[in-house]
Design a protein around this motif. Sequence first.
Motif, PDB file in Angstrom:
ATOM      1  N   LEU A   1       5.523  29.312  43.393  1.00 26.87           N
ATOM      2  CA  LEU A   1       5.092  28.311  42.426  1.00 26.87           C
ATOM      3  C   LEU A   1       6.148  28.187  41.343  1.00 26.87           C
ATOM      4  O   LEU A   1       6.674  29.190  40.857  1.00 26.87           O
ATOM      5  CB  LEU A   1       3.755  28.699  41.793  1.00 26.87           C
ATOM      6  CG  LEU A   1       2.581  28.943  42.751  1.00 26.87           C
ATOM      7  CD1 LEU A   1       1.367  29.409  41.970  1.00 26.87           C
ATOM      8  CD2 LEU A   1       2.256  27.689  43.519  1.00 26.87           C
ATOM      9  N   VAL A   2       6.446  26.958  40.949  1.00 21.06           N
ATOM     10  CA  VAL A   2       7.385  26.688  39.857  1.00 21.06           C
ATOM     11  C   VAL A   2       6.631  25.935  38.773  1.00 21.06           C
ATOM     12  O   VAL A   2       6.073  24.860  39.026  1.00 21.06           O
ATOM     13  CB  VAL A   2       8.596  25.857  40.335  1.00 21.06           C
ATOM     14  CG1 VAL A   2       9.525  25.570  39.165  1.00 21.06           C
ATOM     15  CG2 VAL A   2       9.337  26.599  41.438  1.00 21.06           C
ATOM     16  N   ILE A   3       6.589  26.485  37.566  1.00 20.50           N
ATOM     17  CA  ILE A   3       5.886  25.880  36.440  1.00 20.50           C
ATOM     18  C   ILE A   3       6.913  25.534  35.365  1.00 20.50           C
ATOM     19  O   ILE A   3       7.644  26.409  34.891  1.00 20.50           O
ATOM     20  CB  ILE A   3       4.827  26.833  35.854  1.00 20.50           C
ATOM     21  CG1 ILE A   3       3.776  27.172  36.921  1.00 20.50           C
ATOM     22  CG2 ILE A   3       4.157  26.215  34.636  1.00 20.50           C
ATOM     23  CD1 ILE A   3       2.736  28.169  36.450  1.00 20.50           C
ATOM     24  N   PHE A   4       6.990  24.270  34.995  1.00 23.66           N
ATOM     25  CA  PHE A   4       7.838  23.842  33.888  1.00 23.66           C
ATOM     26  C   PHE A   4       7.015  23.980  32.607  1.00 23.66           C
ATOM     27  O   PHE A   4       6.225  23.105  32.262  1.00 23.66           O
ATOM     28  CB  PHE A   4       8.317  22.406  34.099  1.00 23.66           C
ATOM     29  CG  PHE A   4       9.238  22.246  35.282  1.00 23.66           C
ATOM     30  CD1 PHE A   4      10.604  22.422  35.136  1.00 23.66           C
ATOM     31  CD2 PHE A   4       8.741  21.952  36.539  1.00 23.66           C
ATOM     32  CE1 PHE A   4      11.452  22.297  36.228  1.00 23.66           C
ATOM     33  CE2 PHE A   4       9.584  21.823  37.636  1.00 23.66           C
ATOM     34  CZ  PHE A   4      10.941  21.997  37.473  1.00 23.66           C
ATOM     35  N   ASP A   5       7.237  25.070  31.929  1.00 26.46           N
ATOM     36  CA  ASP A   5       6.420  25.435  30.767  1.00 26.46           C
ATOM     37  C   ASP A   5       7.102  24.925  29.499  1.00 26.46           C
ATOM     38  O   ASP A   5       7.759  25.681  28.782  1.00 26.46           O
ATOM     39  CB  ASP A   5       6.236  26.953  30.740  1.00 26.46           C
ATOM     40  CG  ASP A   5       5.208  27.394  29.724  1.00 26.46           C
ATOM     41  OD1 ASP A   5       4.563  26.526  29.121  1.00 26.46           O
ATOM     42  OD2 ASP A   5       5.056  28.614  29.528  1.00 26.46           O
ATOM     43  N   ILE A   6       6.936  23.645  29.201  1.00 25.04           N
ATOM     44  CA  ILE A   6       7.638  23.023  28.082  1.00 25.04           C
ATOM     45  C   ILE A   6       7.224  23.636  26.751  1.00 25.04           C
ATOM     46  O   ILE A   6       8.047  23.863  25.862  1.00 25.04           O
ATOM     47  CB  ILE A   6       7.382  21.505  28.069  1.00 25.04           C
ATOM     48  CG1 ILE A   6       7.746  20.882  29.422  1.00 25.04           C
ATOM     49  CG2 ILE A   6       8.169  20.840  26.950  1.00 25.04           C
ATOM     50  CD1 ILE A   6       9.191  21.065  29.804  1.00 25.04           C
ATOM     51  N   ASN A   7       5.949  23.934  26.577  1.00 19.76           N
ATOM     52  CA  ASN A   7       5.434  24.428  25.303  1.00 19.76           C
ATOM     53  C   ASN A   7       5.209  25.942  25.286  1.00 19.76           C
ATOM     54  O   ASN A   7       4.643  26.464  24.336  1.00 19.76           O
ATOM     55  CB  ASN A   7       4.113  23.722  24.966  1.00 19.76           C
ATOM     56  CG  ASN A   7       4.291  22.234  24.781  1.00 19.76           C
ATOM     57  OD1 ASN A   7       5.262  21.790  24.174  1.00 19.76           O
ATOM     58  ND2 ASN A   7       3.367  21.449  25.309  1.00 19.76           N
ATOM     59  N   GLY A   8       5.641  26.648  26.335  1.00 19.07           N
ATOM     60  CA  GLY A   8       5.498  28.100  26.362  1.00 19.07           C
ATOM     61  C   GLY A   8       4.060  28.579  26.412  1.00 19.07           C
ATOM     62  O   GLY A   8       3.683  29.521  25.715  1.00 19.07           O
TER      63      GLY A   8
END
Length: 379
Positions: free
Chosen positions: A200-207
């Motif tokens: 799984l790849v999560i783009f965690d823009i806001n942490g």
Amino acid sequence: MSIETVDSIGYVVALEGTKIRINLLEGHKGKLASHRRGVSSVSQPGDLIGLDAGTNLVIARVTDMAFVDPDKAHSSNVGTMNVTDTPLRQLIAYSVGYVFLEGETRKFIPENWKLPTLGAKAIPLSSDYLETIYGVNEDEKDSTIELGRDSRTKTTRINAGLNSLLSRHLAVLGSTGYGKSNFNALLSQRIREKFKKSRLVIFDINGEYADAFIGQKRVKETILGSTPSSTTSSVIFEPVPAPPIFDGKYPTYHKIPYQALGYAGLIKLLRPSDKTQLPALRNALKSLHMVTVGSDKDTSWTGTQDKWFQLVDDCRQEEQENLGYWLGQLRSNLIAPASVWPPFKSLSALVSEFGSIAYDSRNGGKSKGMHLISVMFCH
């Protein structure tokens, strides 16, 4: 659960296409109905109810609830403690499909053409029927994950087949604070638990998601475009090997090279104004691949056409005519491409100088604007 053993809550009085009108029995005055398997919500918009159709059970979704005669409800003081004659309540529902028995297995067909007969009894749906309706196909039984439970009675598991879920676009919608991030984190964890080799790849823009995976294995956190606050540009950062159990303390840092954004990406990133800044930025971007960085000792502006255009860290005003020549070469695309991309700040120098350098022989070769293309590097 057999529908014959379930007490009716009402009966069908009108069919208008897929629209079904149901009169509620006088004894049913609430929004919940009890049965052997528990309690079901039956009269709120969005609830599902069953309608007897012989060998099938028609499933209808409630959209409206009203008194049949509002004037009678008003005259009977409904809503107060002095109720002498309760008026008739009615549900409006629409068919969404039907359930039938195939062998020992129930199946739900999401087709709205099958309708009940007039007078057919309406019954609450137990959790086993709801799980059939909200369930998955037989071929996805082995790849099923639980998304949650129904928000009204908390008795029905909402499952989804992973192949059906991930093979199409999925949106998680809601206002701030409704738990969208929590649901996404829960969904990711359910997939990890069910499929041990999944990636799984999560783009965690806001942490927001790193904390949800603390204490788990096979988790890697990468921070792009940044370095630890304790490092500077002159210090080579040596990453600390991450422990096998993720604790959120040892992320991997990567910087994104500006050239990876491309021509259009840099224009979108810098957002220049259309009239003045955009033409200058376009000229600079078109010439950037021919620019390299020189040293303080390299002060020669003369050369042949195959020499790279060198940015020099000084602010001298001599040899302005040579600088004008090199700018002309850049504009004409006559200089060979450099082997190494210049630093990002070179772009600002090109933008600022392209429109300001003009050799003036009447002024002893000095220009009135900025001195050299390296002016942005002057200390």
